[in-house]
Design an enzyme around this catalytic site. Structure first.
Site, PDB file in Angstrom:
ATOM      1  N   ARG A 173       0.837  -1.213   0.000  1.00 49.39           N
ATOM      2  CA  ARG A 173       0.000   0.000   0.000  1.00 49.39           C
ATOM      3  C   ARG A 173       0.873   1.265   0.000  1.00 49.39           C
ATOM      4  O   ARG A 173       0.590   2.233   0.701  1.00 49.39           O
ATOM      5  CB  ARG A 173      -0.938   0.037   1.219  1.00 49.39           C
ATOM      6  CG  ARG A 173      -1.952  -1.093   1.280  1.00 49.39           C
ATOM      7  CD  ARG A 173      -2.975  -0.954   0.146  1.00 49.39           C
ATOM      8  NE  ARG A 173      -4.065  -1.883   0.315  1.00 49.39           N
ATOM      9  CZ  ARG A 173      -4.038  -3.155  -0.101  1.00 49.39           C
ATOM     10  NH1 ARG A 173      -2.973  -3.622  -0.728  1.00 49.39           N
ATOM     11  NH2 ARG A 173      -5.086  -3.942   0.068  1.00 49.39           N
ATOM     12  N   SER A 247     -10.662  -0.431   3.312  1.00 47.81           N
ATOM     13  CA  SER A 247      -9.922  -0.604   4.577  1.00 47.81           C
ATOM     14  C   SER A 247      -9.447   0.763   5.052  1.00 47.81           C
ATOM     15  O   SER A 247      -8.791   1.480   4.294  1.00 47.81           O
ATOM     16  CB  SER A 247      -8.683  -1.478   4.378  1.00 47.81           C
ATOM     17  OG  SER A 247      -9.023  -2.743   3.887  1.00 47.81           O
ATOM     18  N   GLU A 342      -4.877   4.088   6.038  1.00 53.21           N
ATOM     19  CA  GLU A 342      -4.559   3.782   4.640  1.00 53.21           C
ATOM     20  C   GLU A 342      -4.980   4.900   3.695  1.00 53.21           C
ATOM     21  O   GLU A 342      -4.199   5.320   2.838  1.00 53.21           O
ATOM     22  CB  GLU A 342      -5.202   2.449   4.226  1.00 53.21           C
ATOM     23  CG  GLU A 342      -4.709   1.979   2.880  1.00 53.21           C
ATOM     24  CD  GLU A 342      -5.716   1.154   2.124  1.00 53.21           C
ATOM     25  OE1 GLU A 342      -6.618   1.740   1.481  1.00 53.21           O
ATOM     26  OE2 GLU A 342      -5.604  -0.081   2.171  1.00 53.21           O
TER      27      GLU A 342
HETATM   28  P1  FAD Z   1      -8.314   8.907  -5.042  1.00 50.40           P
HETATM   29  O1  FAD Z   1      -9.027   8.477  -3.810  1.00 50.40           O
HETATM   30  O2  FAD Z   1      -8.926   9.987  -5.846  1.00 50.40           O
HETATM   31  O3  FAD Z   1      -6.828   9.351  -4.620  1.00 50.40           O
HETATM   32  C1  FAD Z   1      -6.062   8.524  -3.776  1.00 50.40           C
HETATM   33  C2  FAD Z   1      -4.647   9.120  -3.679  1.00 50.40           C
HETATM   34  O4  FAD Z   1      -4.004   9.063  -4.939  1.00 50.40           O
HETATM   35  C3  FAD Z   1      -4.615  10.596  -3.289  1.00 50.40           C
HETATM   36  O5  FAD Z   1      -3.452  10.827  -2.530  1.00 50.40           O
HETATM   37  C4  FAD Z   1      -4.518  11.332  -4.613  1.00 50.40           C
HETATM   38  O6  FAD Z   1      -3.899  12.588  -4.460  1.00 50.40           O
HETATM   39  C5  FAD Z   1      -3.669  10.366  -5.416  1.00 50.40           C
HETATM   40  N1  FAD Z   1      -3.972  10.365  -6.851  1.00 50.40           N
HETATM   41  C6  FAD Z   1      -5.150  10.019  -7.431  1.00 50.40           C
HETATM   42  N2  FAD Z   1      -5.030  10.081  -8.769  1.00 50.40           N
HETATM   43  C7  FAD Z   1      -3.758  10.467  -9.022  1.00 50.40           C
HETATM   44  C8  FAD Z   1      -3.019  10.733 -10.223  1.00 50.40           C
HETATM   45  N3  FAD Z   1      -3.580  10.593 -11.432  1.00 50.40           N
HETATM   46  N4  FAD Z   1      -1.725  11.129 -10.109  1.00 50.40           N
HETATM   47  C9  FAD Z   1      -1.133  11.270  -8.897  1.00 50.40           C
HETATM   48  N5  FAD Z   1      -1.789  11.050  -7.741  1.00 50.40           N
HETATM   49  C10 FAD Z   1      -3.078  10.646  -7.811  1.00 50.40           C
HETATM   50  N6  FAD Z   1      -7.451  -0.486  -2.379  1.00 50.40           N
HETATM   51  C11 FAD Z   1      -6.670  -1.582  -2.519  1.00 50.40           C
HETATM   52  O7  FAD Z   1      -5.449  -1.472  -2.712  1.00 50.40           O
HETATM   53  N7  FAD Z   1      -7.196  -2.831  -2.481  1.00 50.40           N
HETATM   54  C12 FAD Z   1      -8.514  -3.054  -2.282  1.00 50.40           C
HETATM   55  O8  FAD Z   1      -8.959  -4.196  -2.258  1.00 50.40           O
HETATM   56  C13 FAD Z   1      -9.360  -1.919  -2.128  1.00 50.40           C
HETATM   57  N8  FAD Z   1     -10.694  -2.089  -1.911  1.00 50.40           N
HETATM   58  C14 FAD Z   1     -11.483  -0.994  -1.752  1.00 50.40           C
HETATM   59  C15 FAD Z   1     -12.857  -1.189  -1.523  1.00 50.40           C
HETATM   60  C16 FAD Z   1     -13.698  -0.109  -1.361  1.00 50.40           C
HETATM   61  C17 FAD Z   1     -15.176  -0.343  -1.136  1.00 50.40           C
HETATM   62  C18 FAD Z   1     -13.185   1.208  -1.433  1.00 50.40           C
HETATM   63  C19 FAD Z   1     -14.091   2.387  -1.299  1.00 50.40           C
HETATM   64  C20 FAD Z   1     -11.816   1.411  -1.640  1.00 50.40           C
HETATM   65  C21 FAD Z   1     -10.956   0.312  -1.788  1.00 50.40           C
HETATM   66  N9  FAD Z   1      -9.576   0.465  -1.998  1.00 50.40           N
HETATM   67  C22 FAD Z   1      -8.777  -0.639  -2.169  1.00 50.40           C
HETATM   68  C23 FAD Z   1      -8.972   1.811  -2.010  1.00 50.40           C
HETATM   69  C24 FAD Z   1      -9.074   2.523  -3.381  1.00 50.40           C
HETATM   70  O9  FAD Z   1     -10.020   1.898  -4.195  1.00 50.40           O
HETATM   71  C25 FAD Z   1      -7.725   2.542  -4.095  1.00 50.40           C
HETATM   72  O10 FAD Z   1      -6.749   3.165  -3.310  1.00 50.40           O
HETATM   73  C26 FAD Z   1      -7.816   3.263  -5.441  1.00 50.40           C
HETATM   74  O11 FAD Z   1      -6.646   3.064  -6.179  1.00 50.40           O
HETATM   75  C27 FAD Z   1      -8.050   4.767  -5.282  1.00 50.40           C
HETATM   76  O12 FAD Z   1      -8.317   5.292  -6.568  1.00 50.40           O
HETATM   77  P2  FAD Z   1      -9.001   6.701  -6.758  1.00 50.40           P
HETATM   78  O13 FAD Z   1      -8.951   7.035  -8.212  1.00 50.40           O
HETATM   79  O14 FAD Z   1     -10.337   6.691  -6.140  1.00 50.40           O
HETATM   80  O15 FAD Z   1      -7.993   7.635  -5.949  1.00 50.40           O
HETATM   81  N1  EPU Z   2     -11.217  -9.964  10.530  1.00 50.22           N
HETATM   82  C1  EPU Z   2     -11.847  -9.979  11.749  1.00 50.22           C
HETATM   83  N2  EPU Z   2     -12.902  -9.139  11.933  1.00 50.22           N
HETATM   84  C2  EPU Z   2     -13.353  -8.314  10.969  1.00 50.22           C
HETATM   85  C3  EPU Z   2     -12.698  -8.300   9.725  1.00 50.22           C
HETATM   86  C4  EPU Z   2     -11.615  -9.128   9.524  1.00 50.22           C
HETATM   87  O1  EPU Z   2     -11.468 -10.717  12.658  1.00 50.22           O
HETATM   88  O2  EPU Z   2     -14.315  -7.597  11.233  1.00 50.22           O
HETATM   89  C5  EPU Z   2     -10.081 -10.874  10.318  1.00 50.22           C
HETATM   90  C6  EPU Z   2     -10.535 -12.229   9.793  1.00 50.22           C
HETATM   91  O3  EPU Z   2      -9.877 -13.228  10.493  1.00 50.22           O
HETATM   92  C7  EPU Z   2     -10.005 -12.259   8.364  1.00 50.22           C
HETATM   93  C8  EPU Z   2      -8.825 -11.325   8.428  1.00 50.22           C
HETATM   94  O4  EPU Z   2      -9.184 -10.326   9.390  1.00 50.22           O
HETATM   95  O5  EPU Z   2      -9.648 -13.546   8.001  1.00 50.22           O
HETATM   96  C9  EPU Z   2      -8.518 -10.638   7.102  1.00 50.22           C
HETATM   97  O6  EPU Z   2      -9.718 -10.033   6.605  1.00 50.22           O
HETATM   98  P1  EPU Z   2     -10.007  -9.897   5.040  1.00 50.22           P
HETATM   99  O7  EPU Z   2      -9.753 -11.199   4.370  1.00 50.22           O
HETATM  100  O8  EPU Z   2     -11.336  -9.273   4.877  1.00 50.22           O
HETATM  101  O9  EPU Z   2      -8.871  -8.942   4.532  1.00 50.22           O
HETATM  102  P2  EPU Z   2      -8.291  -7.611   5.148  1.00 50.22           P
HETATM  103  O10 EPU Z   2      -6.926  -7.902   5.666  1.00 50.22           O
HETATM  104  O11 EPU Z   2      -9.248  -6.967   6.079  1.00 50.22           O
HETATM  105  C10 EPU Z   2      -7.076  -6.877   2.977  1.00 50.22           C
HETATM  106  C11 EPU Z   2      -6.915  -5.566   2.262  1.00 50.22           C
HETATM  107  C12 EPU Z   2      -8.117  -5.321   1.366  1.00 50.22           C
HETATM  108  C13 EPU Z   2      -8.180  -6.437   0.335  1.00 50.22           C
HETATM  109  C14 EPU Z   2      -8.311  -7.778   1.071  1.00 50.22           C
HETATM  110  C15 EPU Z   2      -8.244  -8.953   0.140  1.00 50.22           C
HETATM  111  C16 EPU Z   2      -5.523  -4.102   3.601  1.00 50.22           C
HETATM  112  C17 EPU Z   2      -5.467  -2.934   4.507  1.00 50.22           C
HETATM  113  N3  EPU Z   2      -6.753  -4.490   3.208  1.00 50.22           N
HETATM  114  O12 EPU Z   2      -8.188  -6.715   3.829  1.00 50.22           O
HETATM  115  O13 EPU Z   2      -7.924  -4.077   0.687  1.00 50.22           O
HETATM  116  O14 EPU Z   2      -9.265  -6.268  -0.531  1.00 50.22           O
HETATM  117  O15 EPU Z   2      -7.251  -7.921   2.042  1.00 50.22           O
HETATM  118  O16 EPU Z   2      -6.936  -9.095  -0.328  1.00 50.22           O
HETATM  119  O17 EPU Z   2      -4.494  -4.636   3.229  1.00 50.22           O
HETATM  120  C18 EPU Z   2      -8.314  -1.749   0.854  1.00 50.22           C
HETATM  121  O18 EPU Z   2      -7.078  -1.611   0.799  1.00 50.22           O
HETATM  122  O19 EPU Z   2      -9.081  -0.766   0.917  1.00 50.22           O
HETATM  123  C19 EPU Z   2      -8.873  -3.085   0.852  1.00 50.22           C
HETATM  124  C20 EPU Z   2     -10.175  -3.332   0.931  1.00 50.22           C
END
Ligand code: FAD
Ligand code: EPU
Length: 346
Positions: A173, A247, A342
């Protein structure tokens, strides 16, 4: 050199634009100046003229932001579109996607063309341009594995700069764009090296059980994508229904010795090997600290996933940030672990 033919493309700034629809938490902050950036050249012209005097604030899809204030800096919504194959051979293709493409649509575009490597990253919200910023990752894959280079506009000079994978300094991240280069380089294009041979990445427990439920023993890339979509839809709240940024904290990495001490006290604590220690599930820590499903006014912890903070409606960014800090304090007191946010908190 900036293309002279493009001088007519000037960025058009609007005043006092609500950012409520530009952040998935749904915070009602205001951008005092806001521009949709639809072309790289327009951005280069603006930067060449204003870069030394104005510091910008860059946004994409707003899915990794917590806004606790109105934004005085000019907000640049980086939204140019387009996808093309730059080169290909029998094994792979180099695909360039413009920053404003929606990430998930881009993943589906690659799968439609038999190009593999992004299927595990299906349904992550946001734009292509932000994918390298925090090296998006999910279900055992990170974007750094396929991201070959990143092209960005230097907002101080208007010049284009290409960052190799190494120069991006990707981590969990993390990348150079979260630190030194934040708001200096606006990413306009990202190039991905995608394979024409599919190798399933299905070791992640959730994917295995989902494929089993789908009665799939030899998954295709489409199967992996479908499985990921089902898991994500089940586990994570949809921002269109309840505001959130995914997250809210990174999963902390602690030393093996510290992890063993915690495991002795909490034998059921989930732990995963990490390159520099042991990764602990922040969601588990927060749930154990008693926060799952709790709310303080309109700011809450999701009832199904403790790592996701939610806006029940009308929460301010400051209220969500107060909740986040209360959780950090409790987890630190109970487990001796400092949780790091994050999303970008502004
Ligand atoms: P923004 O939120 O608009 O910006 C994020 C950051 O990037 C800011 O610092 C911004 O200044 C910068 N930025 C944006 N665009 C640019 C650009 N073109 N050039 C330079 N800087 C830029 N992330 C994960 O890694 N894994 C996940 O599984 C995941 N699951 C998610 C689930 C949900 C429901 C939500 C809401 C978010 C999740 N995220 C996850 C976080 C998010 O989706 C990612 O970080 C995504 O890449 C953000 O993209 P954005 O275009 O919305 O960026
Ligand atoms: N858990 C709990 N309680 C909860 C939630 C999770 O105990 O309420 C424990 C469970 O044991 C579970 C473990 O946490 O097995 C891990 O949870 P999960 O598999 O949902 O994944 P996560 O670690 O919470 C990460 C990333 C996600 C990504 C998933 C799948 C980070 C910070 N988050 O979540 O990314 O989608 O793994 O790879 O690394 C994001 O970055 O926004 C994001 C959603």
């Amino acid at each position: 050199m900036i293309d002279a033919a493009s001088t007519s493309q000037a960025l058009s700034f609007q005043r006092n634009v609500s950012l409520a629809k530009h952040n998935t938490v749904g915070i009602a902050a205001t951008a005092h100046r806001y521009a949709d950036v639809l072309s790289e050249d327009a951005l280069r012209h603006w930067a060449a003229a204003h870069g030394t005097t104005e510091r910008a604030f860059i946004i994409g899809g707003g899915s990794n932001l917590l806004l606790t204030r109105d934004i005085d800096e000019p907000v640049l919504h980086i939204a140019p579109r387009g996808i093309r194959v730059i080169e290909e051979d029998a094994e792979s293709a180099l695909v360039e996607a413009m920053a404003g493409e929606t990430w998930h649509s881009f993943v589906l575009w690659t799968l439609d063309r038999g190009l593999f490597g992004l299927e595990n990253l299906s349904l992550i919200p946001g734009y292509v341009g932000a994918a390298p910023v925090q090296n998006i990752g999910a279900y055992g894959v990170e974007v750094k594995e396929t991201c070959e280079r990143v092209v960005a506009v230097d907002l101080q000079t208007g010049e284009l700069k290409t960052f190799s994978r190494e120069a991006c300094a990707f981590g969990y991240r993390d990348s150079v764009f979260k630190h030194l280069e934040r708001d200096r380089f606006a990413i306009t294009r990202v190039c991905f090296r995608l394979s024409k041979q599919f190798t399933a990445r299905a070791s992640y427990g959730d994917i295995q059980s989902e494929l089993a439920a789908m009665h799939v023993s030899t998954p295709t890339a489409q199967d992996i994508s479908n499985a990921v979509i089902v898991i994500r839809t089940r586990k994570l709240p949809d921002p269109a229904v309840i505001g959130n940024a995914g997250s809210f904290f990174k999963n902390p990495v602690i030393s093996l010795a510290d992890a063993d001490v915690l495991s002795a006290a909490h034998p059921t604590m989930p732990r995963y090997p990490a390159p520099n220690g042991v990764k602990i599930a922040a969601g588990w820590l927060i749930e154990q600290a008693g926060w799952k499903g709790r709310r303080i006014g309109a700011a809450g912890v999701h009832e199904k996933h403790a790592l996701v903070l939610v806006n029940h409606g009308g929460a301010t960014g400051a209220q969500l940030w107060q909740l986040a800090q209360a959780i950090q304090n409790d987890v630190l007191a109970k487990f001796g672990i400092a949780l790091e946010a994050e999303p970008r908190v502004v």
